[in-house]
Scaffold this active site. Structure first.
Site, mmCIF file in Angstrom:
data_model
loop_
_atom_site.group_PDB
_atom_site.id
_atom_site.type_symbol
_atom_site.label_atom_id
_atom_site.label_comp_id
_atom_site.label_asym_id
_atom_site.label_seq_id
_atom_site.Cartn_x
_atom_site.Cartn_y
_atom_site.Cartn_z
ATOM 1 C CG ASP A 86 -10.476 7.696 8.633
ATOM 2 O OD1 ASP A 86 -11.489 8.052 8.003
ATOM 3 O OD2 ASP A 86 -9.388 7.469 8.093
ATOM 4 N N GLY A 104 0.349 5.805 0.163
ATOM 5 C CA GLY A 104 -0.477 7.009 0.180
ATOM 6 C C GLY A 104 0.396 8.234 0.170
ATOM 7 N N GLY A 105 -0.239 9.379 0.449
ATOM 8 C CA GLY A 105 0.500 10.630 0.379
ATOM 9 C C GLY A 105 1.528 10.796 1.473
ATOM 10 C CG PHE A 106 1.132 12.257 4.652
ATOM 11 C CD1 PHE A 106 2.018 13.298 4.837
ATOM 12 C CD2 PHE A 106 -0.152 12.544 4.219
ATOM 13 C CE1 PHE A 106 1.642 14.621 4.615
ATOM 14 C CE2 PHE A 106 -0.543 13.854 3.994
ATOM 15 C CZ PHE A 106 0.348 14.900 4.184
ATOM 16 N N GLY A 107 2.919 7.912 3.335
ATOM 17 C CA GLY A 107 3.615 6.708 3.764
ATOM 18 C C GLY A 107 3.376 5.509 2.873
ATOM 19 N N GLY A 146 0.820 -1.199 0.000
ATOM 20 C CA GLY A 146 0.000 0.000 0.000
ATOM 21 C C GLY A 146 0.851 1.244 0.000
ATOM 22 C CB THR A 186 1.374 -0.408 4.107
ATOM 23 O OG1 THR A 186 0.789 0.784 4.634
ATOM 24 C CG2 THR A 186 1.122 -1.554 5.074
ATOM 25 C CE LYS A 189 -0.159 2.320 8.790
ATOM 26 N NZ LYS A 189 -1.449 2.709 9.419
#
Length: 632
Positions: free
Chosen positions: A163, A43-46, A41, A48, A65
């Site tokens: 969330d 995303g914009g900040f990390g 995985g 996985t 992560k």
């Protein structure tokens, strides 16, 4: 293969034998322990990664992560970094829970941050929705039954998830659900509004107050409700709300019908006004049990009542998709746990042990709340008064004691015998205590049964009888009141049961004979129609208490049956045995439903929660296990 954790590495894949990346020279094992094998995985900040824990002999899988911001905005990077660290803190605070990924490590290295988490083998619900299409009502019910206790757990820890959405719920291979991604979670000291904070969460799912930076516990319930609507309709939540009318129109998009009762529960979960919304996960579970069960009864004739059990949430009888899982093992007693009981409100467990202590636990979280120590012997039996205010204990030092459950303090010694108290029961109205045991003599032993008034502590009647030379060292092992309170039953001498008159403590001429070894456990159904006994002959016998007639014998345990309990709907029998197992039986047919394993010693006691969704067991191995029902 080994995947290089250097985000700028041009060729991150390396052979298993490599210690350093062949392309950039970065060490390939994080903290010389965790080996990333693939990226799963980003995303914009990390990112996985799927990884292997090389320190453990079994080389289990785990998840790494990595915090790796791609944004150039310094403020956004700082906030994301704080959230990443916050996720580690929240997971550490929550500890181990079977439906939350366990935090294995938090590793900050040279401006980089890493979380090492338990690997959950399954797919998130967003992906499942795309692959399999809209969910049906029974699937959403199963989801709620699993997730609501998780929310209740984190809320009792003062944590708001903030969330909840399909992408953050994983369906495991066994059909159960796990709540993930606590990066947005917040710790709070209050359940009401707090000072306005940063708006966190996914816009389609967050509650109105959370959109203003004022998330509360009920905000998670709102997000879960919206998640259910998305899964039922396969339509993005933003399109399920009519802005002009200010109402949800999700029913117009349903792929499968939803019952009116269940629809009302969903409507209350997604109320914009906080006061009209559910305030706790427990409230939703209560309505799921009561409303859905009562609605299923409507229109059913007597011939169809047997089919009802597989449609309600009170322990389905023959639903093969139902499973039971040990969700908690409570370790606090140092020796054998002889007795467990659940309070009438379903919130606490009370346990008695060979270690001379009584302990009070939180049923939902497994947290130890109090330890009662003023005993001079092992606690053989624990009962709770019908109003939930008192504990009654029977002890090997010969005492029967009353305790204030809330304060955790001894009220009084109700009785003190010169020998062991093995059995205690409390009447349905809570006024009387029946006790039994063995008084040892130099030449003759005596069995005794006694009924005593709790309020004035007076003994109404005591009956003692000699065991005879051939029956020495026998004892009364179990006593239970008839649900009417007019009589009680105990084991009697060697292998049969005796019915006693409550007012006179005299034997009623109705003996229940059939076991070939001593009786170890007894229980009544809530409707007084069935009496059940468990024996050292490894069998369970079901009797008609009015006539003494044997209805049927259940065989399946390979050891003595020390514990029995019946669900409040009188449908399911739960038994605990010397063979270290717990079995569930359908009373009407005698069919064995399932076997629960995990204890490493005799199962001495079992108790069932008021909603029939939780079983608690105490064992010779010194542990208490909490088992919960899961519908697949």
């Amino acid at each position: 293969m080994i995947y290089c954790l250097n985000s700028n590495c041009p060729k991150p894949y390396n052979s298993d034998q490599s210690q350093f990346c062949l392309s950039c020279g970065t060490p390939l094992r994080l903290k010389d322990r965790y080996r990333a094998i693939d990226i799963i995985g980003q995303g914009g900040f990390g990112k996985t990664f799927l990884a292997i824990d090389e320190d453990k002999p079994s080389k289990p899988r785990c998840v790494i992560k990595q915090f790796f911001p791609q944004s150039q905005d310094a403020e956004a990077i700082q906030k994301a970094s704080e959230l990443f660290e916050q996720e580690a803190i929240r997971l550490d605070e929550l500890g181990k829970h079977p439906h939350i990924p366990e935090l294995l490590a938090y590793i900050p290295i040279e401006q980089q941050q890493y979380l090492i988490q338990e690997f959950i083998d399954g797919e998130n619900l967003a992906k499942i929705l795309t692959q399999e299409g809209a969910f049906k009502e029974n699937q959403i019910q199963s989801l709620l039954i699993c997730l609501l206790p998780i929310l209740e757990f984190i809320h009792t820890k003062n944590v708001i998830h903030r969330d909840i959405k399909p992408a953050n719920i994983i369906r495991c291979l066994n059909g159960q659900f796990v709540l993930v991604d606590f990066g947005s979670a917040k710790f709070t000291q209050k359940t009401a509004f707090t000072v306005t904070g940063t708006i966190i969460g996914t816009s389609d799912y967050i509650a109105p107050e959370q959109a203003k930076g004022k998330g509360i516990f009920a905000s998670d319930l709102y997000s879960l409700g919206v998640t259910c609507l998305h899964l039922l309709t396969q339509v993005e939540p933003i399109n399920l709300f009519d802005d002009q009318e200010g109402i949800w129109v999700w029913r117009e998009y349903l792929k499968y019908p939803v019952s009116e009762e269940f629809g009302l529960i969903l409507d209350k979960m997604i109320e914009s006004a906080i006061k009209r919304r559910y305030q706790s996960a427990r409230d939703i579970l209560t309505d799921l049990n009561s409303k859905l069960s009562s609605s299923a009864v409507k229109g059913l004739g007597n011939d169809n009542l047997g089919k009802l059990a597989s449609q309600t949430f009170t322990l389905p009888l023959t639903n093969q998709s139902q499973t039971w899982q040990c969700v908690k093992t409570l370790i606090g007693h140092t020796w054998v746990v002889y007795s467990v009981a659940i309070t009438p409100d379903g919130k606490k467990i009370v346990s008695g042990s060979e270690d001379f202590t009584i302990k009070i636990w939180d049923l939902q979280t497994g947290e130890l709340k109090k330890t009662l120590k003023r005993n001079a012997g092992e606690i053989r039996v624990i009962k709770i008064s019908p109003n939930g205010k008192m504990i009654i204990s029977g002890c090997s030092d010969g005492t029967v004691k009353l305790w204030d459950l809330e304060k955790g303090k001894e009220i009084c010694i109700l009785e003190e015998y010169p020998s062991r108290v093995q059995a205690v029961a409390i009447s349905p109205n809570g006024n009387l205590v029946a006790s039994g045991g063995m008084e040892y003599g130099s030449t003759v032993d005596y069995l005794f049964v006694q009924v005593r008034n709790i309020e004035d502590k007076t003994a109404i009647k005591t009956t003692m009888f000699s065991t005879g030379p051939s029956m020495r060292r026998q004892k009364i092992s179990s006593i239970v009141f008839d649900p009417t309170g007019s009589a009680f039953v105990s084991d009697y001498f060697f292998s049969w049961l005796q019915l006693w008159n409550t007012d006179t403590c005299q034997a009623i001429h109705r003996e229940f004979r059939g076991h070939t070894e001593r009786v170890l456990s007894i229980c009544f159904s809530f409707d007084s129609q069935v009496l059940v006994s468990g024996s050292a002959d490894n069998t369970i016998k079901i009797w008609n208490p009015s006539t003494g007639r044997l209805i049927q014998t259940l065989e399946g345990h390979s050891g003595g049956v020390y514990a029995l309990a019946i669900t409040s709907d009188n449908k399911i029998l739960v038994s605990g045995s010397e063979d270290q197992t717990i079995k569930l039986w359908e009373i009407e047919t005698g069919e064995e439903i399932c076997t629960l394993t995990g204890h490493k010693g005799i199962v001495y006691s079992v108790a069932i929660s008021p909603d029939n969704q939780t079983i608690v067991s105490g064992s010779q191995d010194g542990t208490i296990k909490i088992w919960r029902s899961v519908l697949g």
